[in-house]
Motif scaffolding. Structure first.
Motif, PDB file in Angstrom:
ATOM      1  N   ARG B  20     -53.793  23.514 -17.394  1.00  0.00           N
ATOM      2  CA  ARG B  20     -54.389  22.773 -18.507  1.00  0.00           C
ATOM      3  C   ARG B  20     -54.138  23.491 -19.831  1.00  0.00           C
ATOM      4  NH1 ARG B  20     -59.027  21.890 -16.090  1.00  0.00           N
ATOM      5  NH2 ARG B  20     -59.879  23.814 -16.930  1.00  0.00           N
ATOM      6  N   GLU B  21     -54.360  24.801 -19.843  1.00  0.00           N
ATOM      7  CA  GLU B  21     -54.153  25.521 -21.110  1.00  0.00           C
ATOM      8  C   GLU B  21     -52.682  25.524 -21.511  1.00  0.00           C
ATOM      9  OE1 GLU B  21     -56.213  29.263 -21.938  1.00  0.00           O
ATOM     10  OE2 GLU B  21     -54.552  29.841 -23.243  1.00  0.00           O
ATOM     11  N   LEU B  22     -51.787  25.602 -20.529  1.00  0.00           N
ATOM     12  CA  LEU B  22     -50.355  25.502 -20.826  1.00  0.00           C
ATOM     13  C   LEU B  22     -50.048  24.173 -21.507  1.00  0.00           C
ATOM     14  CD1 LEU B  22     -48.476  26.920 -17.693  1.00  0.00           C
ATOM     15  CD2 LEU B  22     -47.989  27.522 -20.075  1.00  0.00           C
ATOM     16  N   ALA B  23     -50.611  23.105 -20.953  1.00  0.00           N
ATOM     17  CA  ALA B  23     -50.359  21.771 -21.515  1.00  0.00           C
ATOM     18  C   ALA B  23     -50.920  21.654 -22.934  1.00  0.00           C
ATOM     19  CB  ALA B  23     -50.959  20.707 -20.603  1.00  0.00           C
ATOM     20  N   VAL B  24     -52.129  22.161 -23.119  1.00  0.00           N
ATOM     21  CA  VAL B  24     -52.759  22.095 -24.453  1.00  0.00           C
ATOM     22  C   VAL B  24     -51.939  22.907 -25.455  1.00  0.00           C
ATOM     23  CG1 VAL B  24     -54.784  22.816 -25.787  1.00  0.00           C
ATOM     24  CG2 VAL B  24     -55.089  21.668 -23.582  1.00  0.00           C
ATOM     25  N   ARG B  48     -41.500  23.163 -20.977  1.00  0.00           N
ATOM     26  CA  ARG B  48     -42.511  22.468 -20.183  1.00  0.00           C
ATOM     27  C   ARG B  48     -42.041  22.271 -18.738  1.00  0.00           C
ATOM     28  NH1 ARG B  48     -46.501  19.232 -22.471  1.00  0.00           N
ATOM     29  NH2 ARG B  48     -45.234  18.993 -24.327  1.00  0.00           N
ATOM     30  N   THR B  49     -40.793  21.844 -18.588  1.00  0.00           N
ATOM     31  CA  THR B  49     -40.265  21.640 -17.237  1.00  0.00           C
ATOM     32  C   THR B  49     -40.347  22.929 -16.417  1.00  0.00           C
ATOM     33  OG1 THR B  49     -38.731  20.020 -18.127  1.00  0.00           O
ATOM     34  CG2 THR B  49     -38.233  20.871 -15.944  1.00  0.00           C
ATOM     35  N   LEU B  50     -40.002  24.041 -17.049  1.00  0.00           N
ATOM     36  CA  LEU B  50     -39.989  25.310 -16.321  1.00  0.00           C
ATOM     37  C   LEU B  50     -41.382  25.789 -15.933  1.00  0.00           C
ATOM     38  CD1 LEU B  50     -37.433  27.882 -17.724  1.00  0.00           C
ATOM     39  CD2 LEU B  50     -37.695  27.077 -15.394  1.00  0.00           C
ATOM     40  N   VAL B  51     -42.352  25.642 -16.831  1.00  0.00           N
ATOM     41  CA  VAL B  51     -43.682  26.180 -16.536  1.00  0.00           C
ATOM     42  C   VAL B  51     -44.512  25.226 -15.675  1.00  0.00           C
ATOM     43  CG1 VAL B  51     -43.816  27.680 -18.558  1.00  0.00           C
ATOM     44  CG2 VAL B  51     -44.711  25.335 -18.696  1.00  0.00           C
TER      45      VAL B  51
END
Lengths: 364, 364
Positions: B20-24, B48-51
């Protein structure tokens, strides 16, 4: 207002402080790398060579931003900020030279070239050029991390520190995104409308260079000293057009500069295929045949001296060079006008004026 | 001790928090990049694809290091540390794939390959591969900066925070230096003494992978929670041999792994010329003719399936594969013994044991 001897001495003291802290920092890394393997010390030597030279423009902008906002002259914090900026600049140059295929930097081999020469000298296996690129990618990554490490060491958990952190983060994102726009324009430019080429080139230099060479360092220094938003806005109004003029001058030097003073081969930017504002102006102003010649030959690795000479002639005869000089004048005028309205101590104003003048009039 | 349902849920909550924090975080960067130019959003999509995928091994080590040292389960700090580690890992993978010439990552195109496909699809000018490399260098730089930005946002100016910062800085330096040793061994290995090849390969995996995959994340989590030096030393005693076993397993998968589960082509490491511990063991144990064949064919870009098959057979028949498995067992035993002496709560110990078991037994 002319600079006084006092101010020169203060600036020299700061520059000496930056050089000293850079040396101390890199020495501390020498121990870390030696513990891993003495084979890795060559990474550090590459960084050291790059940060030893240079104009220190970013560090100085940062310093006068700090002083203009009331920061003290003999502070270790602003020296660390200068060191972080110099290391960031070195990291950007290392990767930039791989991306642009530039084998020469400041008259010597660029980092990837140093490593491929090391490969050749030692008669190692596999491909020398590939090894050079790989090693330089890693050296740039290391240098980028060093930059961050030094910035974090300032460690001001205050509101001012947070503002400075935001500036630093934005600077990095903008530089990397701007560099992407730059390489994107190299490959996609010919297929995009010629009418918007100048605008696209102006966007590119704003992000990949202008903000980062002058605006962000100045604002970073101000933010570290706790400047209010009004002063920081004034800094931007002065430094952004200055950075744009600075980069336009850089573009002109990349085509017409004297290799003896720029430390780069003549016409290097043309061979790299840089689609600068100068190129955009040329494509718009030149005759159809001339414009097509420039469009098609830009970025050819094997561009010969005669072709470079012809492109230069087209740039001059189309009036694009004169237009570019006019643009530099306009940006400079805007910048100096904003400088006049800055509410900073006299010595900071005088020093910023001297830096700005050097940045737009420079020959290297 | 078996994991209880409670512990699994807690770990799943943490992983969901990291996602969630990655996306935010990446969404917040979407606004920044859009302001520069929508053309740059492709950089973010690559990150984004990698993480989005991955085992989250590093984030989980960090989490249980934190929990083992008394950190609270529902803390935003440890989620941020996990995000910083995941972003760092993504940055390392992006540049690693350029360096190794790996066109495939987790079954899809690697980042540089994505960009060269973008170039081809759009029929842009100049060289697609060169554009791909350049764009991926910049994407990796951006991702590296993102990682740092998230770590800095934790902002604990305490002694514990300083210790964590030191771990993070050391981790970066060691990974980059270790990767350099890795590419150096690829080119200089054949000219260096075969007797020390295994030792050199062990040094490489320690720095480029072992410390960074397990030891540093675990110690980082502990340091953030304010662990004392004794516990941190215990963490190292457990995690360093674990990381070494983990990387040895990785080396075996790089040669013998099933492409369907590893997401990479069969024998990819041989084509890349990786001089792993497995290769060192093979060169030492194989007959002269077989050893020379392996030595000469490693790193050939056009290595065919029959040659890969022959190298695999040499690795097996020389007994090197069995030796490597014995080494993995020895490292694992050392690691699990150190885990038994760790003074941490039961659930942390059980979770670390489960992670460790998965890391050395894995098939992908």
């Amino acid at each position: 207002m002319p600079q006084t001897d006092n101010v020169l001495t203060e600036q020299e003291l700061f520059i000496a402080g930056v050089a000293r802290e850079l040396a101390v920092f890199l020495d501390s890394k020498r121990d870390v790398l030696t513990a891993i393997s003495p084979d890795t010390l060559v990474l550090l030597d590459s960084v050291r060579t790059l940060v030893t030279g240079g104009k220190r423009l970013r560090a100085l902008m940062c310093y006068w931003g700090w002083r203009g906002a009331g920061g003290k002259a003999d502070s270790s914090e602003i020296v660390s900020a200068g060191v972080a900026l110099e290391l960031f600049q070195a990291a950007a140059l290392i990767h930039d030279d791989i991306i642009d295929g530039s084998d020469i930097r400041r008259g010597g081999p660029s980092v990837h070239r140093r490593f491929s020469l090391l490969h050749t000298t030692n008669r190692w296996s596999l491909d020398a050029e590939r090894f050079g690129h790989a090693a330089a990618i890693l050296t740039g990554d290391l240098c980028l991390s060093f930059s961050e490490e030094v910035l974090a060491s300032i460690g001001r958990p205050t509101a001012a520190g947070t503002r400075a952190r935001k500036v630093f983060d934005l600077m990095r994102t903008e530089v990397m995104a701007g560099q992407y726009l730059d390489i994107l324009e190299e490959v996609s430019g010919p297929a995009r409308p010629v009418e918007t080429a100048v605008q696209r080139a102006q966007d590119i230099i704003r992000y990949k260079s202008a903000k980062y060479s002058t605006e962000h360092p100045l604002v970073l220094g101000g933010a570290l000293a706790g400047a209010d938003e009004e002063l920081l806005a004034g800094y931007s109004a002065f430094a952004l057009p200055l950075g744009e003029a600075f980069q336009l001058r850089d573009d002109l030097l990349g085509v017409f500069g004297d290799p003896a003073t720029t430390g780069k081969p003549a016409g290097d930017d043309l061979r790299e295929g840089k689609r600068t504002v100068l190129v955009g102006l040329t494509l718009a102003a030149a005759g159809e045949r001339e414009a097509r010649f420039v469009d098609e030959r830009l970025g050819c690795q094997e561009l010969g001296d005669a072709e470079i000479e012809r492109i230069r002639a087209i740039i001059v005869e189309s009036g694009a060079l004169a237009e570019a000089e006019t643009l530099i004048e306009a940006y400079s005028a805007k910048s100096f006008a904003a400088l006049d309205s800055l509410d900073v101590p006299d010595e900071a104003a005088a020093s910023l004026r001297a830096l700005a003048t050097a940045a737009v009039r420079r020959k290297s």
